[in-house]
Design a protein around this motif. Structure first.
Motif, mmCIF file in Angstrom:
data_model
loop_
_atom_site.group_PDB
_atom_site.id
_atom_site.type_symbol
_atom_site.label_atom_id
_atom_site.label_comp_id
_atom_site.label_asym_id
_atom_site.label_seq_id
_atom_site.Cartn_x
_atom_site.Cartn_y
_atom_site.Cartn_z
ATOM 1 N N VAL A 289 49.924 28.995 57.748
ATOM 2 C CA VAL A 289 49.575 30.380 57.418
ATOM 3 C C VAL A 289 50.332 30.825 56.169
ATOM 4 N N ARG A 290 51.622 30.498 56.118
ATOM 5 C CA ARG A 290 52.427 30.883 54.967
ATOM 6 C C ARG A 290 51.867 30.285 53.681
ATOM 7 N N GLU A 291 51.561 29.007 53.698
ATOM 8 C CA GLU A 291 51.047 28.333 52.506
ATOM 9 C C GLU A 291 49.684 28.881 52.106
ATOM 10 N N GLY A 292 48.781 29.043 53.111
ATOM 11 C CA GLY A 292 47.439 29.521 52.803
ATOM 12 C C GLY A 292 47.431 30.930 52.252
ATOM 13 N N VAL A 293 48.172 31.839 52.874
ATOM 14 C CA VAL A 293 48.197 33.225 52.426
ATOM 15 C C VAL A 293 48.881 33.338 51.064
ATOM 16 N N THR A 294 49.931 32.540 50.819
ATOM 17 C CA THR A 294 50.568 32.547 49.501
ATOM 18 C C THR A 294 49.569 32.188 48.418
ATOM 19 N N ASN A 295 48.734 31.191 48.661
ATOM 20 C CA ASN A 295 47.719 30.805 47.684
ATOM 21 C C ASN A 295 46.679 31.906 47.494
ATOM 22 N N VAL A 296 46.306 32.587 48.582
ATOM 23 C CA VAL A 296 45.345 33.688 48.461
ATOM 24 C C VAL A 296 45.920 34.792 47.579
ATOM 25 N N VAL A 297 47.161 35.166 47.839
ATOM 26 C CA VAL A 297 47.791 36.239 47.082
ATOM 27 C C VAL A 297 47.936 35.867 45.608
ATOM 28 N N ARG A 298 48.287 34.631 45.343
ATOM 29 C CA ARG A 298 48.564 34.214 43.972
ATOM 30 C C ARG A 298 47.295 33.968 43.149
ATOM 31 N N HIS A 299 46.330 33.274 43.752
ATOM 32 C CA HIS A 299 45.273 32.673 42.942
ATOM 33 C C HIS A 299 43.859 33.174 43.220
ATOM 34 N N SER A 300 43.622 33.855 44.335
ATOM 35 C CA SER A 300 42.235 34.045 44.763
ATOM 36 C C SER A 300 41.513 35.200 44.064
ATOM 37 N N ARG A 301 42.238 36.243 43.663
ATOM 38 C CA ARG A 301 41.628 37.489 43.168
ATOM 39 C C ARG A 301 40.616 38.029 44.191
ATOM 40 N N ALA A 302 40.967 37.900 45.455
ATOM 41 C CA ALA A 302 40.077 38.306 46.538
ATOM 42 C C ALA A 302 40.336 39.760 46.929
ATOM 43 N N THR A 303 39.363 40.339 47.640
ATOM 44 C CA THR A 303 39.519 41.688 48.190
ATOM 45 C C THR A 303 39.727 41.664 49.700
ATOM 46 N N SER A 304 39.405 40.525 50.328
ATOM 47 C CA SER A 304 39.605 40.403 51.778
ATOM 48 C C SER A 304 39.939 38.969 52.138
ATOM 49 N N CYS A 305 40.619 38.819 53.241
ATOM 50 C CA CYS A 305 41.023 37.495 53.723
ATOM 51 C C CYS A 305 40.920 37.486 55.247
#
Length: 374
Positions: A289-305
């Motif tokens: 979870v830590r690794e996946g969410v870190t990547n989302v925050v850093r690289h995804s430019r997403a609005t939802s997860c």
């Protein structure tokens, strides 16, 4: 503080080495039985009886000494002791038969392996023959045979048990050293996963600050602000990792993920399973979870997860999906490489994919054992 349980599990306290030759020398006192016969005139001729008794005592001492010092040298001496004892018992009879028990003790401390019962049975047969020839009663014959066998078997069992304890203690120490080495490797890998990429970014941005400081102060200040942000993020990750070594699990990581996503302006949806895995798998999923969410925050430019955990026929499946712009599936970053190694060691798999509808999906599947509720 040493407890009674510790003493039971590790009887080899400091200074204790187990049975040795000195503890076996006491059985030479059995030669007092033939000396008694000699002193009471029942063993003739004396010029043969005295040397026989002294030879039996001396050979027994030498045999037991070599049994613990150099067993290869003890075997021929044991054979010579057997000849002296059996010849003397057959010739003088009476209390000389007790020397066969002393011979059995020497055999038990000298002979190892599957040949020991064979040798002891042979000595029992010799004791039977000598006792019958001496006219002993049935009770005396049986007592002699039983005494001979147990006199050899008990020292052999005690010595083998102490040898096994020594081997187990050495194995336990080796396992402890291996565990320390493995933990060092894991720590170095975790440290690399956490800080390798972050420090590289900080170096690049520091070079940009150096280049821009003379030509564009505002741009340099922006890069410096990025360095500050990346540094704070690295500090947060290091603290999270240290907390993880202290037992941080999935529930705590999910809470941290919600906070991190909220701070980044990313909506979070979390669905968990009622399954309670064992602590090792729980910590592994927390790391995922830590690794996946870190990547989302850093690289995804997403609005939802969306973070989901489900039980799939003996597998716990963790999925982290974002709705960022379409991108190619990435699976070669240091963090994902470290995650793959950990999951593979637990017998699981890691998948990364870019769905057609966009975003990025990280799926981790690991077998689990339910935590004991007792």
């Amino acid at each position: 503080m040493t407890t009674e349980r510790d003493t039971w599990l590790d009887p080899l306290r400091e200074g204790e080495r187990g049975p040795d030759a000195k503890g076996m020398y006491m059985w030479v006192a059995v030669t007092a039985a033939p000396v008694w016969d000699i002193a009471h005139g029942r063993s003739h001729p004396l010029w043969v009886a005295w040397p026989a008794a002294l030879a039996a005592a001396g050979l027994y001492v030498v045999t037991t000494h070599f049994a613990f010092a150099d067993r290869r040298r003890a075997l021929p001496v044991l054979g010579l002791l057997a000849v002296v004892v059996l010849a003397s018992a057959a010739g003088f009879r009476h209390n000389w038969l007790y020397l066969i028990v002393m011979l059995a003790v020497a055999t038990g401390v000298t002979v190892r392996g599957r040949i020991l019962p064979v040798v002891l049975f042979a000595e029992c047969g010799a004791a039977l023959a000598v006792a019958v020839a001496a006219g002993a009663s049935l009770t005396g014959v049986l007592s002699m045979m039983w005494g001979t066998f147990t006199a050899g078997l008990i020292p052999a069992i005690i010595i083998r048990l102490w040898e096994a304890i020594h081997e187990l203690k050495a194995t336990r120490e080796e396992l402890a050293r291996a565990a320390v080495t493995e933990e060092r490797l894991r720590f170095s890998r975790d440290l690399h996963d956490l800080l390798g990429h972050t420090l590289s970014v900080m170096v690049v941005k520091a070079e940009a600050v150096r280049r821009l400081s003379r030509v564009d102060a505002d741009a340099a200040a922006g890069q410096a602000a990025d360095i500050e942000q990346v540094g704070r993020q690295a500090l947060t990750e290091v603290r999270a990792a240290v907390t993880g070594y202290r037992g941080r699990g999935l529930a705590a990581e999910l809470d941290s993920a919600r906070a991190a996503l909220a701070d980044a302006g990313i909506g979070a949806t979390v669905r968990t399973s009622s399954v309670r895995p064992d602590p090792e798998i729980d910590a592994l999923l927390g790391w995922a979870v830590r690794e996946g969410v870190t990547n989302v925050v850093r690289h995804s430019r997403a609005t939802s997860c969306a973070i989901g955990l489900r039980d799939d026929g003996g597998l716990l499946v963790l999925e982290i999906r974002d709705d960022g712009p379409p991108k190619k599936a990435q699976g070669h970053g240091n963090g994902l490489i470290g995650l793959r190694e950990r999951v593979r060691a637990a017998g699981g798999t890691v998948e990364t994919m870019a769905p057609q509808e966009g975003g990025f999906l990280l799926r981790v599947a690991v077998p689990y054992a339910k935590e004991n509720d007792e």
